[in-house]
Design an enzyme around this catalytic site. Structure first.
Site, PDB file in Angstrom:
ATOM      1  N   CYS A   1      35.077  37.515  32.912  1.00 35.77           N
ATOM      2  CA  CYS A   1      35.535  37.644  34.296  1.00 35.77           C
ATOM      3  C   CYS A   1      34.573  37.022  35.308  1.00 35.77           C
ATOM      4  O   CYS A   1      34.824  37.052  36.513  1.00 35.77           O
ATOM      5  CB  CYS A   1      35.761  39.116  34.624  1.00 35.77           C
ATOM      6  SG  CYS A   1      37.020  39.875  33.568  1.00 35.77           S
TER       7      CYS A   1
ATOM      8  N   GLU B   1      32.064  54.151  42.663  1.00 36.39           N
ATOM      9  CA  GLU B   1      32.612  52.786  42.782  1.00 36.39           C
ATOM     10  C   GLU B   1      33.550  52.684  43.982  1.00 36.39           C
ATOM     11  O   GLU B   1      33.500  51.731  44.755  1.00 36.39           O
ATOM     12  CB  GLU B   1      33.417  52.430  41.516  1.00 36.39           C
ATOM     13  CG  GLU B   1      32.597  51.979  40.326  1.00 36.39           C
ATOM     14  CD  GLU B   1      32.242  50.493  40.385  1.00 36.39           C
ATOM     15  OE1 GLU B   1      32.542  49.825  41.388  1.00 36.39           O
ATOM     16  OE2 GLU B   1      31.648  50.002  39.406  1.00 36.39           O
TER      17      GLU B   1
ATOM     18  N   LYS C   1      42.859  51.967  37.364  1.00 34.67           N
ATOM     19  CA  LYS C   1      43.488  51.227  36.272  1.00 34.67           C
ATOM     20  C   LYS C   1      42.777  51.487  34.960  1.00 34.67           C
ATOM     21  O   LYS C   1      41.549  51.386  34.949  1.00 34.67           O
ATOM     22  CB  LYS C   1      43.417  49.743  36.645  1.00 34.67           C
ATOM     23  CG  LYS C   1      43.830  48.780  35.588  1.00 34.67           C
ATOM     24  CD  LYS C   1      43.575  47.400  36.101  1.00 34.67           C
ATOM     25  CE  LYS C   1      43.896  46.427  34.990  1.00 34.67           C
ATOM     26  NZ  LYS C   1      43.579  45.084  35.362  1.00 34.67           N
TER      27      LYS C   1
ATOM     28  N   ARG D   1      46.211  40.464  27.644  1.00 31.51           N
ATOM     29  CA  ARG D   1      45.375  39.332  27.217  1.00 31.51           C
ATOM     30  C   ARG D   1      46.179  38.347  26.371  1.00 31.51           C
ATOM     31  O   ARG D   1      45.874  37.165  26.340  1.00 31.51           O
ATOM     32  CB  ARG D   1      44.116  39.846  26.513  1.00 31.51           C
ATOM     33  CG  ARG D   1      43.229  40.585  27.516  1.00 31.51           C
ATOM     34  CD  ARG D   1      41.995  41.198  26.890  1.00 31.51           C
ATOM     35  NE  ARG D   1      41.346  42.106  27.842  1.00 31.51           N
ATOM     36  CZ  ARG D   1      40.308  42.881  27.554  1.00 31.51           C
ATOM     37  NH1 ARG D   1      39.778  42.851  26.355  1.00 31.51           N
ATOM     38  NH2 ARG D   1      39.795  43.675  28.472  1.00 31.51           N
TER      39      ARG D   1
ATOM     40  N   CYS E   1      38.606  35.393  34.602  1.00 28.10           N
ATOM     41  CA  CYS E   1      38.886  35.391  33.157  1.00 28.10           C
ATOM     42  C   CYS E   1      40.108  34.563  32.760  1.00 28.10           C
ATOM     43  O   CYS E   1      40.185  34.087  31.632  1.00 28.10           O
ATOM     44  CB  CYS E   1      39.003  36.814  32.619  1.00 28.10           C
ATOM     45  SG  CYS E   1      40.280  37.794  33.406  1.00 28.10           S
TER      46      CYS E   1
ATOM     47  N   SER F   1      49.593  46.855  30.811  1.00 30.39           N
ATOM     48  CA  SER F   1      50.424  46.260  29.757  1.00 30.39           C
ATOM     49  C   SER F   1      50.614  47.172  28.546  1.00 30.39           C
ATOM     50  O   SER F   1      51.730  47.342  28.059  1.00 30.39           O
ATOM     51  CB  SER F   1      49.810  44.928  29.327  1.00 30.39           C
ATOM     52  OG  SER F   1      48.470  45.100  28.905  1.00 30.39           O
TER      53      SER F   1
ATOM     54  N   TYR G   1      55.022  46.966  35.082  1.00 30.68           N
ATOM     55  CA  TYR G   1      55.948  45.980  34.509  1.00 30.68           C
ATOM     56  C   TYR G   1      57.363  46.544  34.458  1.00 30.68           C
ATOM     57  O   TYR G   1      58.305  45.811  34.172  1.00 30.68           O
ATOM     58  CB  TYR G   1      55.463  45.575  33.105  1.00 30.68           C
ATOM     59  CG  TYR G   1      54.056  45.000  33.163  1.00 30.68           C
ATOM     60  CD1 TYR G   1      53.851  43.678  33.562  1.00 30.68           C
ATOM     61  CD2 TYR G   1      52.942  45.792  32.899  1.00 30.68           C
ATOM     62  CE1 TYR G   1      52.564  43.170  33.669  1.00 30.68           C
ATOM     63  CE2 TYR G   1      51.652  45.286  32.999  1.00 30.68           C
ATOM     64  CZ  TYR G   1      51.474  43.973  33.388  1.00 30.68           C
ATOM     65  OH  TYR G   1      50.205  43.474  33.515  1.00 30.68           O
TER      66      TYR G   1
ATOM     67  N   LYS H   1      38.136  50.390  37.566  1.00 34.40           N
ATOM     68  CA  LYS H   1      38.796  49.682  36.481  1.00 34.40           C
ATOM     69  C   LYS H   1      38.014  49.942  35.206  1.00 34.40           C
ATOM     70  O   LYS H   1      36.836  49.591  35.102  1.00 34.40           O
ATOM     71  CB  LYS H   1      38.846  48.187  36.779  1.00 34.40           C
ATOM     72  CG  LYS H   1      39.450  47.401  35.633  1.00 34.40           C
ATOM     73  CD  LYS H   1      39.674  45.955  35.989  1.00 34.40           C
ATOM     74  CE  LYS H   1      40.156  45.196  34.763  1.00 34.40           C
ATOM     75  NZ  LYS H   1      40.431  43.799  35.063  1.00 34.40           N
TER      76      LYS H   1
END
Ligand code: PBG
Ligand code: ZN
Length: 331
Positions: free
Chosen positions: A132, A236, A251, A208, A124, A277, A316, A198
């Site tokens: 993606c 998954e 996530k 983004r 992506c 983020s 972060y 995810k």
């Protein structure tokens, strides 16, 4: 024993008792710092929605990596932000052996050989349409046509000396395909850190902005997971472990602590949680407004992720929390 014979407050009555009995502690060893690498020299672009996080050209990224290493943080996670004009339908700047990330890996390794470099594997950031994977004739992401491109990207990163690849695309079968390609190319010791669970989350908005990776049409609901599901996350993860994943990522983190906890309990494999983020930006924004104590909420949010069972936290806040932990007993 019943009250008043038993009193919980006995063991909370002062900081020394509390410190002695704390069940979970944060350590600088727990953290991974995400970094955005862009073209050019001396570039340090700030992004309004992510205060303190920058798009960095390679020379600046090397400086930042040095700082991360000096703080004692074990790993960085790299994302590429190529020039818009280089992007194409097939995301080819992403698997160019001379692309932005292979160059960044080599430059950082030269200065910080002991810092672990993880690199995100996804199209992506490199596709003109922002999805993606590559698009099929019906406009949907073509799963099987995407797999060889992701594998090529992983090999390009491994050739450049990456310590681990982290596929975040959510295509089916990518862990097995990447594992085979890495092994066939002499990289059997490069681990795969799979974003196995995810979710299709609105908390990715600020990312983004900084990665310029918003899909130009449609959304990611056809490949990322529906936020209502948890049994599906277990399936998954089971599949990715079968295909050879070494570390599992859940996530986002904060709104998915039940998933972190279930994955860790069910599988007992190294589990990382990604505080994304939007989670960062919300705490920053409230702190900047004086509505919350930013440092205290940062610490509490990270502690909650650890308590849920995460072995590693991608955040972060990594540099900020590492600075806070320096010289403290870790809480
Ligand atoms: C790319 C990718 C995304 C994030 C990590 N890798 C965005 C997305 O899937 O849209 C989000 C990270 C964050 O929000 O901090 N596949
Ligand atoms: Zn992606």
């Amino acid at each position: 024993m019943e009250f008043p014979g038993y009193r919980h407050r006995r063991l909370r009555q002062n900081e020394t008792w509390r410190r002695a009995l704390r069940e979970h502690r944060l350590s600088t060893d727990d953290f991974v710092f995400p970094m955005f690498v862009t073209e050019g020299k001396g570039v340090r672009n700030s992004i309004e929605s992510m205060p303190g996080i920058y798009q960095l050209s390679i020379d600046q990224a090397v400086e930042e990596a040095r700082e991360v290493e000096e703080l004692g943080i074990p790993a960085v996670l790299l994302f590429g932000v190529p020039e818009e004009s280089k992007k194409d339908e097939k995301g080819s700047p992403g698997y160019d052996p001379e692309g932005i990330i292979p160059q960044a890996i080599r430059a950082i390794k030269e200065v910080c050989p002991d810092l672990l470099i993880w690199a995100d594997v996804c199209l992506c950031e490199y596709t003109s349409h922002g999805h993606c994977g590559v698009l099929g004739t019906n406009g949907d992401v073509d799963n099987d046509a995407t797999l060889p491109l992701l594998s090529e990207m992983a090999v390009a990163y491994a050739d450049a000396g990456v310590d681990a690849v982290a596929p975040s695309d959510m295509m089916d079968g990518r862990v097995g395909t990447i594992r085979k390609m890495l092994d066939d190319n002499g990289h059997s010791l490069v681990p795969i850190i799979s974003y196995a669970a995810k979710y299709c989350s609105s908390y990715y908005g600020p990312f983004r902005d900084i990665a310029n990776s918003c899909p130009s049409a449609g959304d990611r609901k056809g490949y990322q997971m529906d936020p209502s599901n948890i049994d599906e996350a277990v399936r998954e993860v089971a599949q990715d472990i079968t295909e050879g994943a070494d570390i599992i990522i859940v996530k986002p983190a904060g709104s998915y602590l039940d998933v972190v906890s279930r994955v860790k309990e069910n599988f007992g494999v190294p589990t990382a949680a990604y505080q994304v983020s939007g989670e960062y930006s919300m705490i920053k924004a409230a702190g900047q407004n004086g509505w919350l104590d930013q440092e205290a909420v940062m610490t509490e949010s990270l502690l909650a992720i650890k308590r849920a069972g995460a072995d590693l936290i991608i955040t972060y806040f990594a540099k900020e929390i590492a600075r806070k932990l320096q010289g403290s007993s870790g809480n």
